[in-house]
Design a protein around this motif. Structure first.
Motif, PDB file in Angstrom:
ATOM      1  N   GLY A  42       0.789  -1.221   0.000  1.00 45.05           N
ATOM      2  CA  GLY A  42       0.000   0.000   0.000  1.00 45.05           C
ATOM      3  C   GLY A  42       0.819   1.268   0.000  1.00 45.05           C
ATOM      4  O   GLY A  42       0.266   2.358   0.130  1.00 45.05           O
ATOM      5  N   GLY A  43       2.132   1.147  -0.153  1.00 46.07           N
ATOM      6  CA  GLY A  43       2.995   2.319  -0.131  1.00 46.07           C
ATOM      7  C   GLY A  43       3.484   2.708  -1.516  1.00 46.07           C
ATOM      8  O   GLY A  43       3.693   1.865  -2.380  1.00 46.07           O
ATOM      9  N   ILE A  44       3.639   4.019  -1.701  1.00 47.13           N
ATOM     10  CA  ILE A  44       4.335   4.566  -2.861  1.00 47.13           C
ATOM     11  C   ILE A  44       5.741   4.851  -2.365  1.00 47.13           C
ATOM     12  O   ILE A  44       5.914   5.597  -1.397  1.00 47.13           O
ATOM     13  N   ASP A  45       6.749   4.267  -2.968  1.00 47.15           N
ATOM     14  CA  ASP A  45       8.098   4.383  -2.416  1.00 47.15           C
ATOM     15  C   ASP A  45       8.993   5.283  -3.252  1.00 47.15           C
ATOM     16  O   ASP A  45       9.070   5.158  -4.477  1.00 47.15           O
ATOM     17  N   LEU A  46       9.670   6.174  -2.548  1.00 52.15           N
ATOM     18  CA  LEU A  46      10.691   7.023  -3.136  1.00 52.15           C
ATOM     19  C   LEU A  46      12.039   6.442  -2.735  1.00 52.15           C
ATOM     20  O   LEU A  46      12.360   6.340  -1.549  1.00 52.15           O
ATOM     21  N   TYR A  47      12.829   5.995  -3.711  1.00 52.26           N
ATOM     22  CA  TYR A  47      14.088   5.283  -3.460  1.00 52.26           C
ATOM     23  C   TYR A  47      15.297   6.173  -3.741  1.00 52.26           C
ATOM     24  O   TYR A  47      15.354   6.862  -4.769  1.00 52.26           O
ATOM     25  N   PHE A  48      16.281   6.089  -2.844  1.00 49.69           N
ATOM     26  CA  PHE A  48      17.590   6.717  -3.049  1.00 49.69           C
ATOM     27  C   PHE A  48      18.627   5.621  -2.842  1.00 49.69           C
ATOM     28  O   PHE A  48      18.857   5.176  -1.719  1.00 49.69           O
ATOM     29  N   PHE A  49      19.240   5.181  -3.937  1.00 50.84           N
ATOM     30  CA  PHE A  49      20.143   4.027  -3.900  1.00 50.84           C
ATOM     31  C   PHE A  49      21.588   4.470  -4.066  1.00 50.84           C
ATOM     32  O   PHE A  49      21.905   5.328  -4.895  1.00 50.84           O
ATOM     33  N   PHE A 110      16.942  15.634  -6.996  1.00 46.71           N
ATOM     34  CA  PHE A 110      15.571  15.696  -6.495  1.00 46.71           C
ATOM     35  C   PHE A 110      15.599  15.946  -4.989  1.00 46.71           C
ATOM     36  O   PHE A 110      16.332  15.300  -4.248  1.00 46.71           O
ATOM     37  N   ALA A 111      14.801  16.912  -4.552  1.00 44.67           N
ATOM     38  CA  ALA A 111      14.688  17.280  -3.137  1.00 44.67           C
ATOM     39  C   ALA A 111      16.008  17.801  -2.556  1.00 44.67           C
ATOM     40  O   ALA A 111      16.137  17.935  -1.342  1.00 44.67           O
ATOM     41  N   GLY A 112      16.976  18.067  -3.426  1.00 45.73           N
ATOM     42  CA  GLY A 112      18.259  18.565  -2.947  1.00 45.73           C
ATOM     43  C   GLY A 112      19.126  17.513  -2.294  1.00 45.73           C
ATOM     44  O   GLY A 112      20.148  17.831  -1.678  1.00 45.73           O
ATOM     45  N   ILE A 113      18.743  16.235  -2.452  1.00 44.40           N
ATOM     46  CA  ILE A 113      19.508  15.143  -1.843  1.00 44.40           C
ATOM     47  C   ILE A 113      20.743  14.842  -2.697  1.00 44.40           C
ATOM     48  O   ILE A 113      20.644  14.693  -3.918  1.00 44.40           O
ATOM     49  N   ASN A 114      21.907  14.755  -2.044  1.00 43.01           N
ATOM     50  CA  ASN A 114      23.137  14.405  -2.747  1.00 43.01           C
ATOM     51  C   ASN A 114      23.749  13.157  -2.111  1.00 43.01           C
ATOM     52  O   ASN A 114      23.292  12.710  -1.046  1.00 43.01           O
ATOM     53  N   CYS A 120      24.249   9.504   6.300  1.00 37.20           N
ATOM     54  CA  CYS A 120      23.661   9.687   7.638  1.00 37.20           C
ATOM     55  C   CYS A 120      22.143   9.644   7.514  1.00 37.20           C
ATOM     56  O   CYS A 120      21.544  10.519   6.869  1.00 37.20           O
ATOM     57  N   PHE A 121      21.530   8.643   8.108  1.00 42.98           N
ATOM     58  CA  PHE A 121      20.085   8.455   7.985  1.00 42.98           C
ATOM     59  C   PHE A 121      19.319   9.659   8.530  1.00 42.98           C
ATOM     60  O   PHE A 121      18.351  10.130   7.913  1.00 42.98           O
ATOM     61  N   ASN A 122      19.722  10.184   9.672  1.00 43.24           N
ATOM     62  CA  ASN A 122      19.015  11.322  10.269  1.00 43.24           C
ATOM     63  C   ASN A 122      19.098  12.564   9.383  1.00 43.24           C
ATOM     64  O   ASN A 122      18.117  13.287   9.220  1.00 43.24           O
ATOM     65  N   THR A 123      20.279  12.798   8.815  1.00 43.12           N
ATOM     66  CA  THR A 123      20.439  13.932   7.908  1.00 43.12           C
ATOM     67  C   THR A 123      19.539  13.788   6.693  1.00 43.12           C
ATOM     68  O   THR A 123      18.882  14.741   6.253  1.00 43.12           O
ATOM     69  N   PHE A 124      19.496  12.578   6.149  1.00 40.50           N
ATOM     70  CA  PHE A 124      18.630  12.289   5.000  1.00 40.50           C
ATOM     71  C   PHE A 124      17.171  12.577   5.336  1.00 40.50           C
ATOM     72  O   PHE A 124      16.461  13.254   4.572  1.00 40.50           O
ATOM     73  N   CYS A 125      16.710  12.083   6.487  1.00 43.92           N
ATOM     74  CA  CYS A 125      15.310  12.275   6.888  1.00 43.92           C
ATOM     75  C   CYS A 125      14.988  13.752   7.087  1.00 43.92           C
ATOM     76  O   CYS A 125      13.923  14.233   6.670  1.00 43.92           O
ATOM     77  N   GLU A 126      15.887  14.468   7.729  1.00 40.50           N
ATOM     78  CA  GLU A 126      15.669  15.895   7.979  1.00 40.50           C
ATOM     79  C   GLU A 126      15.593  16.690   6.672  1.00 40.50           C
ATOM     80  O   GLU A 126      14.721  17.544   6.498  1.00 40.50           O
ATOM     81  N   LYS A 127      16.484  16.390   5.752  1.00 40.65           N
ATOM     82  CA  LYS A 127      16.525  17.126   4.494  1.00 40.65           C
ATOM     83  C   LYS A 127      15.289  16.831   3.645  1.00 40.65           C
ATOM     84  O   LYS A 127      14.700  17.747   3.046  1.00 40.65           O
ATOM     85  N   LEU A 128      14.894  15.561   3.583  1.00 45.32           N
ATOM     86  CA  LEU A 128      13.716  15.199   2.803  1.00 45.32           C
ATOM     87  C   LEU A 128      12.450  15.753   3.449  1.00 45.32           C
ATOM     88  O   LEU A 128      11.516  16.175   2.753  1.00 45.32           O
ATOM     89  N   SER A 129      12.411  15.787   4.781  1.00 45.03           N
ATOM     90  CA  SER A 129      11.256  16.350   5.492  1.00 45.03           C
ATOM     91  C   SER A 129      11.100  17.835   5.192  1.00 45.03           C
ATOM     92  O   SER A 129       9.982  18.327   4.967  1.00 45.03           O
ATOM     93  N   LEU A 130      12.210  18.564   5.194  1.00 44.43           N
ATOM     94  CA  LEU A 130      12.166  20.000   4.883  1.00 44.43           C
ATOM     95  C   LEU A 130      11.661  20.229   3.469  1.00 44.43           C
ATOM     96  O   LEU A 130      10.852  21.138   3.211  1.00 44.43           O
ATOM     97  N   TYR A 131      12.123  19.398   2.542  1.00 39.56           N
ATOM     98  CA  TYR A 131      11.675  19.539   1.158  1.00 39.56           C
ATOM     99  C   TYR A 131      10.176  19.302   1.044  1.00 39.56           C
ATOM    100  O   TYR A 131       9.443  20.107   0.437  1.00 39.56           O
ATOM    101  N   PHE A 132       9.694  18.204   1.621  1.00 35.53           N
ATOM    102  CA  PHE A 132       8.276  17.886   1.493  1.00 35.53           C
ATOM    103  C   PHE A 132       7.406  18.903   2.237  1.00 35.53           C
ATOM    104  O   PHE A 132       6.300  19.228   1.782  1.00 35.53           O
ATOM    105  N   SER A 133       7.886  19.399   3.358  1.00 37.06           N
ATOM    106  CA  SER A 133       7.128  20.427   4.078  1.00 37.06           C
ATOM    107  C   SER A 133       6.944  21.666   3.214  1.00 37.06           C
ATOM    108  O   SER A 133       5.894  22.326   3.255  1.00 37.06           O
ATOM    109  N   SER A 134       7.948  21.966   2.406  1.00 32.36           N
ATOM    110  CA  SER A 134       7.868  23.134   1.524  1.00 32.36           C
ATOM    111  C   SER A 134       6.874  22.926   0.384  1.00 32.36           C
ATOM    112  O   SER A 134       6.446  23.896  -0.256  1.00 32.36           O
TER     113      SER A 134
END
Length: 249
Positions: A42-49, A110-114, A120-134
């Motif tokens: 039931g999820g739509i997944d956004l992947y960063f590999f 995409f989303a400014g992720i490099n 760093c998982f926490n950094t990734f989550c914080e950056k993606l959260s800021l993008y989606f909040s915007s």
């Protein structure tokens, strides 16, 4: 779960919880590739590999209706966000109906992720959260909010009629919304959620969940439809390859 595969997850902030189920990370630090099986959830997944061959590959995976077998390469990492149904409209601003059981590659950046953000998982989550909040520039349609809340609160064990009555939105309009944005009917989506939420019972060795199904024959039929296995075979997981059985809260 295989000792070589490491799984981490994190819940989203409150403002993103109507649109994001979780952020997650899967790592294979070993020298061997690992086979993993995935099921419709039931999820739509956004992947960063990330791997030695691919420093950064970003893809968007639509809803899935059948089981798949894949490989987690050695010394690779996969981070992502599991998106809920309203994310297509409110976070992505694009239907995912055309990628049902499929995926598309997104542009790097995409989303400014490099690539460094994937270390760093926490950094990734914080950056993606800021993008989606915007991206949250429009208020949620109250009908869609009620619909979504009922679907997830009931874990899919809700009828189209009840949703339509509660949301003051016709069944026809609801199914039109699902087919336009997600690529399948509401009932099919709810069936997938009920299948996915039976994993907790299977992990405990219970071959019939206490909630969500009226009879065992219907439950077995649904399990076979989405996993091609019986509940007993799924619960045994002899090769520890069913990653989603270990990714539930």
């Amino acid at each position: 779960m295989k000792d070589t595969i490491q799984l981490t997850s994190l819940e989203p902030s409150k403002n993103l919880s109507p649109f994001i189920e979780s952020f997650w990370m899967i790592e294979n630090p070993s020298d061997e590739d690992e086979e993993l099986s995935t099921f419709p959830d039931g999820g739509i997944d956004l992947y960063f590999f990330h791997s030695a061959e691919y420093p950064l590959h970003i893809s968007l995976v639509g809803l899935e209706t059948s089981a798949k077998v894949g490989t987690m390469p050695s010394h690779s990492i996969l981070l992502g966000a599991r998106l809920k149904i309203l994310a297509a409209e409110y976070l992505l601003d694009m239907p995912v109906a055309d990628i049902l059981n499929d995926r598309i590659t997104l542009d790097n950046g995409f989303a400014g992720i490099n690539p460094d953000d994937l270390q760093c998982f926490n950094t990734f989550c914080e950056k993606l959260s800021l993008y989606f909040s915007s991206q949250l520039t429009a208020p949620i349609d109250p009908r869609k909010k009620i619909m979504s809340e009922l679907i997830y609160r009931s874990k899919g064990a809700v009828t189209v009629t009840k949703i339509a009555k509660s949301a003051n939105w016709s069944s026809r309009q609801i199914n039109r919304y699902f087919n336009k944005w997600l690529g399948l009917a509401l009932k099919s989506y709810c069936d997938i959620l009920r299948f996915r939420n039976s994993f907790d019972s299977l992990k405990m060795g219970e071959l019939f969940p206490k909630e969500g199904f009226n009879d065992q024959s219907h439950y077995i039929k649904l399990i076979k439809k989405y996993s091609h296995l019986t509940p007993k075979q799924l619960a045994q997981d002899e090769n520890d390859r069913f990653v989603q059985l270990y990714s539930q809260d």
